[in-house]
Design a protein around this motif. Structure first.
Motif, mmCIF file in Angstrom:
data_model
loop_
_atom_site.group_PDB
_atom_site.id
_atom_site.type_symbol
_atom_site.label_atom_id
_atom_site.label_comp_id
_atom_site.label_asym_id
_atom_site.label_seq_id
_atom_site.Cartn_x
_atom_site.Cartn_y
_atom_site.Cartn_z
ATOM 1 N N ASP A 1 -7.245 18.883 -42.113
ATOM 2 C CA ASP A 1 -5.988 18.698 -41.372
ATOM 3 C C ASP A 1 -5.766 17.252 -40.929
ATOM 4 O O ASP A 1 -4.619 16.764 -40.960
ATOM 5 C CB ASP A 1 -5.979 19.604 -40.126
ATOM 6 N N ASN A 2 -6.846 16.552 -40.565
ATOM 7 C CA ASN A 2 -6.656 15.286 -39.869
ATOM 8 C C ASN A 2 -7.353 14.072 -40.464
ATOM 9 O O ASN A 2 -7.129 12.949 -39.999
ATOM 10 C CB ASN A 2 -7.141 15.440 -38.397
ATOM 11 N N VAL A 3 -8.220 14.286 -41.467
ATOM 12 C CA VAL A 3 -8.954 13.148 -42.030
ATOM 13 C C VAL A 3 -8.766 13.116 -43.544
ATOM 14 O O VAL A 3 -9.700 13.374 -44.314
ATOM 15 C CB VAL A 3 -10.455 13.208 -41.669
ATOM 16 N N PRO A 4 -7.570 12.801 -44.022
ATOM 17 C CA PRO A 4 -7.338 12.775 -45.478
ATOM 18 C C PRO A 4 -8.174 11.717 -46.187
ATOM 19 O O PRO A 4 -8.417 11.828 -47.393
ATOM 20 C CB PRO A 4 -5.839 12.488 -45.579
ATOM 21 N N GLU A 5 -8.613 10.680 -45.436
ATOM 22 C CA GLU A 5 -9.390 9.602 -46.060
ATOM 23 C C GLU A 5 -10.725 10.118 -46.633
ATOM 24 O O GLU A 5 -11.257 9.545 -47.589
ATOM 25 C CB GLU A 5 -9.688 8.494 -45.038
ATOM 26 N N PHE A 6 -11.257 11.182 -46.049
ATOM 27 C CA PHE A 6 -12.560 11.686 -46.499
ATOM 28 C C PHE A 6 -12.525 12.131 -47.958
ATOM 29 O O PHE A 6 -13.468 11.896 -48.721
ATOM 30 C CB PHE A 6 -13.002 12.842 -45.596
ATOM 31 N N TRP A 7 -11.425 12.766 -48.380
ATOM 32 C CA TRP A 7 -11.378 13.393 -49.700
ATOM 33 C C TRP A 7 -11.259 12.392 -50.838
ATOM 34 O O TRP A 7 -11.504 12.745 -51.995
ATOM 35 C CB TRP A 7 -10.238 14.410 -49.738
ATOM 36 N N SER A 8 -10.909 11.173 -50.525
ATOM 37 C CA SER A 8 -10.866 10.123 -51.546
ATOM 38 C C SER A 8 -11.930 9.047 -51.282
ATOM 39 O O SER A 8 -11.895 7.978 -51.886
ATOM 40 C CB SER A 8 -9.477 9.475 -51.594
ATOM 41 N N SER A 9 -12.868 9.357 -50.397
ATOM 42 C CA SER A 9 -13.886 8.377 -50.013
ATOM 43 C C SER A 9 -14.987 8.267 -51.069
ATOM 44 O O SER A 9 -15.212 9.182 -51.867
ATOM 45 C CB SER A 9 -14.518 8.769 -48.676
#
Length: 506
Positions: free
Chosen positions: A191-199
């Motif tokens: 919900d709140n950390v979209p950066e993780f999925w492309s990290s």
């Protein structure tokens, strides 16, 4: 007694024997039609498996096999079972290759975990139990990303205890991560950390390809979308590399069973284009060369019925024998046996066989392969019917001029071609009663000793019984020696009759 035709044929022009060919050849063709009916109607699925197994023995270059399988992959309509099996093989044999491709598109997997508790827990829960930082898979990615980006995501971590843990405390006591509520934490990241999925941290966790096995159907569908809807060149490159490097035997055994018959015919057509219709040397030890000739003939046909027949009689003699025996008592089975009996009556002497060989030399390769296969299988069938005891095998050896010695074990052959413990036919008789007496004595002792044992421990007694009714020999024909073992329960051949000047009967 069965004539194996091991001696060199005596060529002659006897008109009466020549007329015999007009009887035997039609009978062989009749037998072929009967077996084809049995194979293509009663056991078609099994016969297709036999054919696929035979095709796996063919040797072609990597570039040719790539060309064939890529044409099937690119053809329309899509062959979904075939596609799925190709990707399944890649998952099993090249997971890192596909994992690397997923890592380049790691953001796609955000939806893979969304709302799926099972996937979340399986991938992100493997934190180290020993107090170290040796976390696995998604847990390692989560821990590394959380520490590296604690200013933007640490508050999204959910803990099972009464209060949360600070980065400093977790850094000194990494086992505290075992108290993390993984499901709620990952939901927060969704919900709140979209950066993780492309990290880089999450992408790194995907590179070994183990994520593919969380839900193989999902990833098969995903890669099919990559290939056909998005036409991703690097995915196609990976598929082509796999089809080029994997052995032809492995590909045919795993992929051909998924094809509909019309698509299998297409495969045979593509494969047949790479073979010449002739045979330079009639070396029957290489059945794949015979099969190549057959394929070159059937490139334009829409039915594989005759190819199923030829594959069965050439490569699957024992399985075909079982099918015929299953038909025992049926009209079809009885007619087939009658035809074989007529063929055997027509082949009672060497001259008849030599006339057949001479007639075959005038025919095309395809017809020769078919008739020789039928003739060889007829002899195979008759052997299975008449040679049921050790004495019947020894009579067969004598009638066909095969020198033999009885062997009491399966020791390696000595330099002169015979086992050191082997003995001649005459020498062995004086020892039979003593050996039998010893075996019976040992068996009685074993029965007393094992009287209170479990039923599962009876294997040795059964093996002893089998040994007492079986016999093994060392055969010698034209200077070639081979071991041969038979028992009442069946025929266990170590080496077939080979190395004859005028061909091979096996």
């Amino acid at each position: 007694m069965v004539n194996l035709f091991l001696s060199e044929p005596k060529w002659n022009d006897d008109a009466q024997k020549s007329s015999n060919i007009n009887v035997i050849l039609p009978l062989l063709n009749k037998l072929g039609s009967q077996i084809q009916s049995l194979v293509t109607h009663g056991a078609r699925s099994e016969a297709r498996l036999w054919l696929c197994s035979a095709l796996s023995t063919i040797s072609i270059s990597p570039s040719k096999q790539l060309n064939i399988f890529m044409k099937l992959l690119r053809s329309k309509p899509r062959k979904m079972q075939f596609l799925s099996q190709v990707l399944t093989m890649m998952f099993e044999k090249r997971p890192r290759k596909l994992g690397f491709l997923l890592a380049k598109r790691s953001y796609i997997l955000e939806k893979f975990f969304e709302g799926n508790q099972k996937r979340i827990l399986e991938w992100f829960s493997e934190f180290a139990y020993d107090g170290g930082s040796d976390h696995k898979r998604g847990a390692k990615a989560l821990a590394q990303f959380a520490f590296a980006n604690r200013d933007i995501c640490w508050e999204e971590l959910e803990w099972r205890g009464k209060h949360g843990q600070s980065p400093a405390v977790v850094a000194t006591k990494p086992h505290y991560l075992l108290d993390l509520d993984v499901e709620r934490t990952i939901q927060n990241f969704l919900d709140n950390v979209p950066e993780f999925w492309s990290s880089n941290e999450f992408a790194e966790s995907l590179k070994d390809g183990q994520i593919l096995f969380l839900d193989t159907k999902f990833f098969i569908d995903l890669f099919i979308r990559f290939m056909y809807e998005e036409d991703m060149y690097d995915v196609w490159d990976a598929v082509e590399e796999f089809l080029r490097e994997e052995s032809f035997s492995s590909l045919t055994q795993h992929l051909l069973i998924t094809l509909e018959e019309r698509d299998l015919c297409r495969f045979l057509e593509l494969l047949g284009n790479y073979f010449e219709p002739g045979i330079e040397s009639w070396d029957s030890g290489d059945s794949s060369r015979w099969l190549g000739v057959l394929l070159s003939r059937y490139v334009d046909t829409e039915s594989i019925d005759e190819l199923l027949l030829l594959s069965s009689i050439i490569n699957q003699g024992r399985q075909l024998l079982r099918l015929v025996r299953d038909e025992n008592g049926n009209d079809e089975g009885e007619l087939l046996k009658e035809t074989m009996a007529e063929i055997c009556r027509g082949l009672e002497n060497e001259s008849s066989f030599s006339v057949i060989l001479r007639e075959l030399s005038k025919m095309k390769h395809i017809q020769v392969i078919k008739l020789l296969g039928l003739l060889s299988w007829t002899i195979h069938f008759r052997l299975s019917e008449e040679c049921q005891t050790p004495d019947s095998w020894e009579l067969l050896f004598r009638e066909n001029g095969i020198e033999f010695r009885r062997s009491s074990d399966h020791s390696l052959l000595s330099y002169n071609g015979f086992s050191e413990e082997s003995e001649s036919d005459s020498d062995s008789r004086s020892r039979v009663s003593k050996k039998r007496h010893k075996r019976e004595k040992k068996k009685r002792k074993k029965k007393k000793k094992r009287a209170f044992d479990d039923d599962d421990d009876r294997g040795d007694d059964e093996l002893l019984d089998l040994h007492s009714i079986s016999r093994s020999w060392l055969l010698s024909t034209d200077g070639f020696s081979a071991t041969w073992t038979s028992g009442f329960t069946g025929i266990h051949r170590k080496v077939l009759f080979v190395d004859m000047d005028e061909g091979v009967i096996s």
